[in-house]
Scaffold this active site. Sequence first.
Site, PDB file in Angstrom:
ATOM      1  N   CYS A  19       0.835  -1.202   0.000  1.00 40.82           N
ATOM      2  CA  CYS A  19       0.000   0.000   0.000  1.00 40.82           C
ATOM      3  C   CYS A  19       0.879   1.264   0.000  1.00 40.82           C
ATOM      4  O   CYS A  19       1.487   1.589  -1.001  1.00 40.82           O
ATOM      5  CB  CYS A  19      -0.975  -0.026   1.175  1.00 40.82           C
ATOM      6  SG  CYS A  19      -2.344   1.147   1.029  1.00 40.82           S
ATOM      7  N   HIS A  70      -3.383  -5.672   1.159  1.00 44.78           N
ATOM      8  CA  HIS A  70      -2.665  -5.886   2.410  1.00 44.78           C
ATOM      9  C   HIS A  70      -2.561  -7.366   2.798  1.00 44.78           C
ATOM     10  O   HIS A  70      -3.410  -7.872   3.546  1.00 44.78           O
ATOM     11  CB  HIS A  70      -3.359  -5.139   3.543  1.00 44.78           C
ATOM     12  CG  HIS A  70      -3.186  -3.657   3.490  1.00 44.78           C
ATOM     13  ND1 HIS A  70      -2.257  -2.989   4.255  1.00 44.78           N
ATOM     14  CD2 HIS A  70      -3.818  -2.708   2.751  1.00 44.78           C
ATOM     15  CE1 HIS A  70      -2.332  -1.692   4.006  1.00 44.78           C
ATOM     16  NE2 HIS A  70      -3.267  -1.496   3.089  1.00 44.78           N
ATOM     17  N   GLU A  81      -0.616  -8.678   4.927  1.00 41.30           N
ATOM     18  CA  GLU A  81      -0.336  -8.815   6.358  1.00 41.30           C
ATOM     19  C   GLU A  81      -1.604  -8.872   7.198  1.00 41.30           C
ATOM     20  O   GLU A  81      -1.557  -9.229   8.385  1.00 41.30           O
ATOM     21  CB  GLU A  81       0.569  -7.674   6.842  1.00 41.30           C
ATOM     22  CG  GLU A  81      -0.095  -6.339   7.107  1.00 41.30           C
ATOM     23  CD  GLU A  81      -0.415  -5.524   5.874  1.00 41.30           C
ATOM     24  OE1 GLU A  81      -0.787  -4.341   6.030  1.00 41.30           O
ATOM     25  OE2 GLU A  81      -0.303  -6.062   4.747  1.00 41.30           O
TER      26      GLU A  81
END
Length: 231
Positions: free
Chosen positions: A86, A195, A197
């Site tokens: 991002c 994302h 994560e």
Amino acid sequence: MVKIGVVTFPGTLDDRDAARAVRLAGAEAVELWHKDEDLKSVDAVVLPGGFSYGDYLRCGAISSLSPVMGKVIERAKAGMPVLGICNGFQVLCEAHLLPGALIRNDHQKFICRDQKLEVVRTDTPWTSKFTAGQEITVPLKNGEGNFVCDPDDLERIEGEGQVVFRYREFNPNGSMNDIAGVCNEAGNVVGLMPHPEHAVEAGFGPQSEAGPHGGTDGLGLFTSVLTQLVG
């Protein structure tokens, strides 16, 4: 143990999430501050998401000039794996480690959703655990995630196989050719807008074909680099 640095800039939001993903993959997460001029002997670096410097000037522009990025650029050019997520993707583009730029979403609104992606390239340090064409689902949250470049660069990026991820079913921001992530020519630097994560622990990430105990589609990026570094 493999050490993966996670950089925090003023305004970074997802550094702890990225560090958790690194630890769940089996590596040691090393905190790096934007003013650091020493990468603390890390084997790879993650630039996490957020709004570094409040997105002033251009998203990622100020962060790309920080002391730590001087060292990241140096090591990346020498082959160290680097992942930008991002805002981290925006920083890598502003630092000229990745082609193109990220601009305002074509619908002019911030978007937050679970996003399906196609894994296009699997020979980077961050994608070796996937199979070509595999579909994964990870969260997406951005206001300036529209990947653009000039036509000649787009032809080169496509022709040289630098597209790593594409949006599936729905293009959330107007990115050219549904591009969600790219890599540099060497393949060791990867940036993506969604994302991974936030999809690393069963039961807490987006639900995909894995069912109610799924939600770990993003973990593959972090286990991939660990496998590559351990050999």
